[in-house]
Enzyme design. Structure first.
Site, PDB file in Angstrom:
ATOM      1  N   SER A 171      -3.703  -5.431  11.239  1.00  0.00           N
ATOM      2  CA  SER A 171      -4.649  -5.941  10.243  1.00  0.00           C
ATOM      3  C   SER A 171      -4.282  -5.450   8.843  1.00  0.00           C
ATOM      4  CB  SER A 171      -6.062  -5.431  10.564  1.00  0.00           C
ATOM      5  OG  SER A 171      -6.315  -5.517  11.949  1.00  0.00           O
TER       6      SER A 171
ATOM      7  N   HIS B 155       2.686   4.121  12.352  1.00  0.00           N
ATOM      8  CA  HIS B 155       1.490   4.851  12.817  1.00  0.00           C
ATOM      9  C   HIS B 155       1.805   5.851  13.932  1.00  0.00           C
ATOM     10  CE1 HIS B 155      -1.761   1.791  11.311  1.00  0.00           C
ATOM     11  NE2 HIS B 155      -0.700   1.837  10.519  1.00  0.00           N
TER      12      HIS B 155
ATOM     13  N   ASP C 113      -0.513   4.410   0.740  1.00  0.00           N
ATOM     14  CA  ASP C 113      -1.024   5.464   1.619  1.00  0.00           C
ATOM     15  C   ASP C 113      -0.389   5.346   2.994  1.00  0.00           C
ATOM     16  OD1 ASP C 113      -2.479   3.025   1.941  1.00  0.00           O
ATOM     17  OD2 ASP C 113      -4.007   4.074   3.102  1.00  0.00           O
TER      18      ASP C 113
ATOM     19  N   THR D  53     -12.864  27.164  25.632  1.00  0.00           N
ATOM     20  CA  THR D  53     -14.069  26.938  26.455  1.00  0.00           C
ATOM     21  C   THR D  53     -15.291  26.688  25.576  1.00  0.00           C
ATOM     22  OG1 THR D  53     -14.418  29.308  26.562  1.00  0.00           O
ATOM     23  CG2 THR D  53     -13.272  28.296  28.429  1.00  0.00           C
TER      24      THR D  53
ATOM     25  N   ASP E  72       4.328  -6.006   4.706  1.00  0.00           N
ATOM     26  CA  ASP E  72       3.618  -4.869   5.328  1.00  0.00           C
ATOM     27  C   ASP E  72       3.422  -5.141   6.820  1.00  0.00           C
ATOM     28  OD1 ASP E  72       2.176  -2.548   5.739  1.00  0.00           O
ATOM     29  OD2 ASP E  72       0.282  -3.407   5.040  1.00  0.00           O
TER      30      ASP E  72
ATOM     31  N   ARG F 124      -9.847  -5.335  17.547  1.00  0.00           N
ATOM     32  CA  ARG F 124      -9.048  -6.234  16.704  1.00  0.00           C
ATOM     33  C   ARG F 124      -9.698  -7.604  16.779  1.00  0.00           C
ATOM     34  NH1 ARG F 124      -5.447  -3.441  13.292  1.00  0.00           N
ATOM     35  NH2 ARG F 124      -5.120  -1.489  14.378  1.00  0.00           N
TER      36      ARG F 124
ATOM     37  N   HIS G 139       0.832  -1.210   0.000  1.00  0.00           N
ATOM     38  CA  HIS G 139       0.000   0.000   0.000  1.00  0.00           C
ATOM     39  C   HIS G 139       0.863   1.254   0.000  1.00  0.00           C
ATOM     40  CE1 HIS G 139       0.151   1.101   4.361  1.00  0.00           C
ATOM     41  NE2 HIS G 139       0.285  -0.192   4.550  1.00  0.00           N
TER      42      HIS G 139
ATOM     43  N   ASP H  28       6.034   1.630   6.702  1.00  0.00           N
ATOM     44  CA  ASP H  28       4.616   1.264   6.495  1.00  0.00           C
ATOM     45  C   ASP H  28       4.018   2.148   5.428  1.00  0.00           C
ATOM     46  OD1 ASP H  28       2.045   0.313   6.755  1.00  0.00           O
ATOM     47  OD2 ASP H  28       1.622   1.313   8.640  1.00  0.00           O
TER      48      ASP H  28
ATOM     49  N   GLU I  37      -5.284   1.559   2.109  1.00  0.00           N
ATOM     50  CA  GLU I  37      -5.225   0.476   3.115  1.00  0.00           C
ATOM     51  C   GLU I  37      -5.462   0.980   4.527  1.00  0.00           C
ATOM     52  OE1 GLU I  37      -3.666  -2.446   5.970  1.00  0.00           O
ATOM     53  OE2 GLU I  37      -2.997  -0.387   5.723  1.00  0.00           O
TER      54      GLU I  37
HETATM   55  N1  LIG Z   1       0.436  -2.121   8.036  1.00  0.00           N
HETATM   56  C1  LIG Z   1      -0.887  -2.561   8.124  1.00  0.00           C
HETATM   57  C2  LIG Z   1      -1.724  -1.605   8.935  1.00  0.00           C
HETATM   58  O1  LIG Z   1      -1.195  -0.735   9.579  1.00  0.00           O
HETATM   59  N2  LIG Z   1      -3.028  -1.747   8.843  1.00  0.00           N
HETATM   60  C3  LIG Z   1      -3.961  -0.924   9.548  1.00  0.00           C
HETATM   61  C4  LIG Z   1      -5.281  -1.102   8.871  1.00  0.00           C
HETATM   62  C5  LIG Z   1      -6.344  -0.141   9.295  1.00  0.00           C
HETATM   63  C6  LIG Z   1      -6.222   1.119   9.704  1.00  0.00           C
HETATM   64  N3  LIG Z   1      -7.477   1.591   9.906  1.00  0.00           N
HETATM   65  C7  LIG Z   1      -8.300   0.645   9.615  1.00  0.00           C
HETATM   66  N4  LIG Z   1      -7.606  -0.403   9.225  1.00  0.00           N
HETATM   67  C8  LIG Z   1      -4.011  -1.318  11.008  1.00  0.00           C
HETATM   68  O2  LIG Z   1      -4.306  -0.428  11.836  1.00  0.00           O
HETATM   69  O3  LIG Z   1      -3.768  -2.485  11.347  1.00  0.00           O
HETATM   70 ZN   LIG Z   2       0.803  -1.071   6.267  1.00  0.00          ZN
HETATM   71 ZN   LIG Z   3      -0.358   0.929   8.713  1.00  0.00          ZN
END
Ligand SMILES: NCC(=O)N[C@@H](Cc1c[nH]cn1)C(=O)O
Ligand SMILES: [Zn+2]
Ligand SMILES: [Zn+2]
Length: 479
Positions: A420, A448, A102, A334, A198, A347, A100, A133, A167
């Protein structure tokens, strides 16, 4: 043939390390944040940029339109899915590669030490949003393909590519494209394996190969009390506040030990077998190093390795992520927000079906809302993807284990992952083939999070690993 090529390849990869970093720098500089409509053009630019790179390695490409989505109440065009084909020799195996393009949002003010969309090298680490990622691993394939050209060898496999730019936001449009459109055209007909890079190693030194992912059920819980934000000095005490209702609902979801409070949520979780239990004992995972790497004060489950891994991989967890519409900026604002959207996710694990879990959550939230007795408006929506597991004894995994050992001089751990990648299961179903997750990054890459990075070592050795993996796919025994 495989081993003979390796010294040449290793040299070629070393000689080209700077150009690999430069390409990653270009990719990271495109802020392809899929969750925010204001970055949608950047997502589309990222897909076009990658298409050109795919063409540069000799692939034929197609951009597949997947329609529109509703984002912030507006119809927004989805980025196209990039599909590619490199080689059609019936005597060779065909690997389908998914990645992916993005990324998650990132602001320097979130606590980054450097600009998130500028790749910065420091102490053998490449810092930047998307470095691990998933832009680094995607580019790893391009470098591996180029390495064949570099040493004057023919690519020993056919490759097919599926690259999306949604993704991190539920892969909208992709399932339909894979199951309905690409399948009849025979895109997957000649695919022998699917490979996805990934995810991450468990720790920082030992490589892993991954055969399971948790799914995700993501919820948007909206409460509205007024058609606009209000001055708390003027209106406070006269309205039923949306934020108060939302905090109440969100506080009913999970207890302080992480136990999910939604009745029935654990009922369908796959039972733990003796066989599975034994698998955890041999995994190389140090709870204290893990705790230190994230600066946590104390871990759940008393830091017991097996319990921690099970709660990452095979039990569901519920996380509260944030509140849209809340005054999150510094300073003593406020305001009484007129509308807030609480975000949380569960999850999912094997045997938990998204529809079943969504229904349990909706019923529970509606019941709590009724008990709460607020006059405000509440609405909850969800987007979900199932958990995935694969057979790690398949020859595909054995080949990956051999390749990993050759590159890293140690046997990889067979791991599962708490995160995921919902399209994994779709790729498994659409192709009917074995899917391998081959992580490039280390366990402390902080995808992330603030200061996401990819170690230079993981990037470079990762290119060699992908090269060697594709080389071993030329053997007919593996079919
Ligand atoms: N590298 C995989 C990943 O980070 N997947 C995300 C997928 C996601 C994000 N928001 C909804 N699904 C993850 O958070 O696992
Ligand atoms: Zn990823
Ligand atoms: Zn990710």
């Amino acid at each position: 043939m495989a081993e003979k090529l390796l010294p040449q390849i290793f040299k070629f990869v070393d000689q080209n390390a700077e150009s690999y970093k430069n390409l990653l720098k270009e990719a990271v500089a495109i802020p392809s944040v899929s969750s925010d409509a204001k970055y949608r053009d950047e997502c589309i630019r990222m897909v076009h940029w990658t298409e050109q790179k795919l063409k540069d390695v000799g692939a034929s490409t197609q951009l597949r339109d997947v329609g529109f989505q509703t984002l912030d109440g507006k119809e927004v065009k989805l980025p196209p899915v990039l599909v590619g084909v490199l080689g059609k020799d019936p005597k060779k195996n065909t690997i389908c590669i998914y990645g992916h393009l993005d990324v998650q949002p990132a602001l320097k003010s979130d606590g980054w030490n450097t600009e998130p969309f500028e790749l910065v090298e420091k102490d053998g680490k490449l810092f930047g949003r998307g470095s691990t990622d998933d832009k680094g691993p995607v580019l790893g394939w391009f470098h591996a393909i180029n390495a064949y050209k570099g040493v004057g060898e023919e690519l020993p496999v056919n490759l097919k590519f599926v690259f999306e730019c949604m993704e991190e936001s539920g892969s909208e449009g992709l399932d339909d494209l894979l199951m309905k459109e690409l399948k009849p055209e025979g895109f997957f007909e000649d695919v022998d394996f699917v490979c996805i890079s990934d995810n991450y190693w468990l720790g920082t030194t030992k490589p892993c190969i991954t055969y399971g992912l948790r799914g995700i059920s993501y919820y948007f819980l909206e409460v509205e009390c007024a058609k606009m934000d209000l001055h708390s000095g003027v209106y406070g005490g006269t309205v039923h506040e949306a934020m108060t209702d939302l905090i109440y609902l969100m506080s009913q979801l999970v207890d302080k030990n992480g136990k999910i409070l939604i009745p029935g949520i654990y009922n369908s979780v796959a039972p733990l077998t003796e066989n599975e239990k034994n698998l955890y004992t041999t995994i190389d995972f140090d709870p204290e190093a893990y705790r230190n790497s994230i600066g946590a004060y104390k871990l759940a489950h008393e830091g017991v390795k097996e319990q921690l891994l099970m709660h990452r991989w095979r039990y569901p967890s519920l996380s509260l992520h944030g509140i849209e519409g809340a005054a999150f900026q510094p300073g003593a604002k406020t305001v009484v927000p007129g509308k807030v959207i609480g975000k949380f996710s569960i999850r999912l694990v094997p045997n938990q079906e998204p529809e079943e879990i969504e229904q349990l959550v909706f019923d529970y939230v509606n019941k709590k809302w009724a008990e709460h007795g607020s006059p405000n408006k509440m609405n909850i929506t969800a987007q979900s993807g199932r958990a995935w597991t694969e057979n790690p004894d398949h020859p595909h995994y054995q080949a990956a284990a051999r390749a990993t050992k050759l590159i890293y001089q140690t046997d990889p751990d067979m791991s599962r992952e708490g995160g995921s990648i919902p399209v994994t299961i779709t790729l498994q179903e659409a192709s009917g083939r074995n899917v391998l997750l081959l992580p490039m990054g280390a366990g402390d890459d902080m995808a992330h999070s603030q200061n996401e990075k990819l170690n230079v070592r993981n990037y470079i050795e990762g290119v060699r690993l992908l090269f060697y993996l594709s080389l071993t796919r030329c053997c007919s025994w593996i079919r």
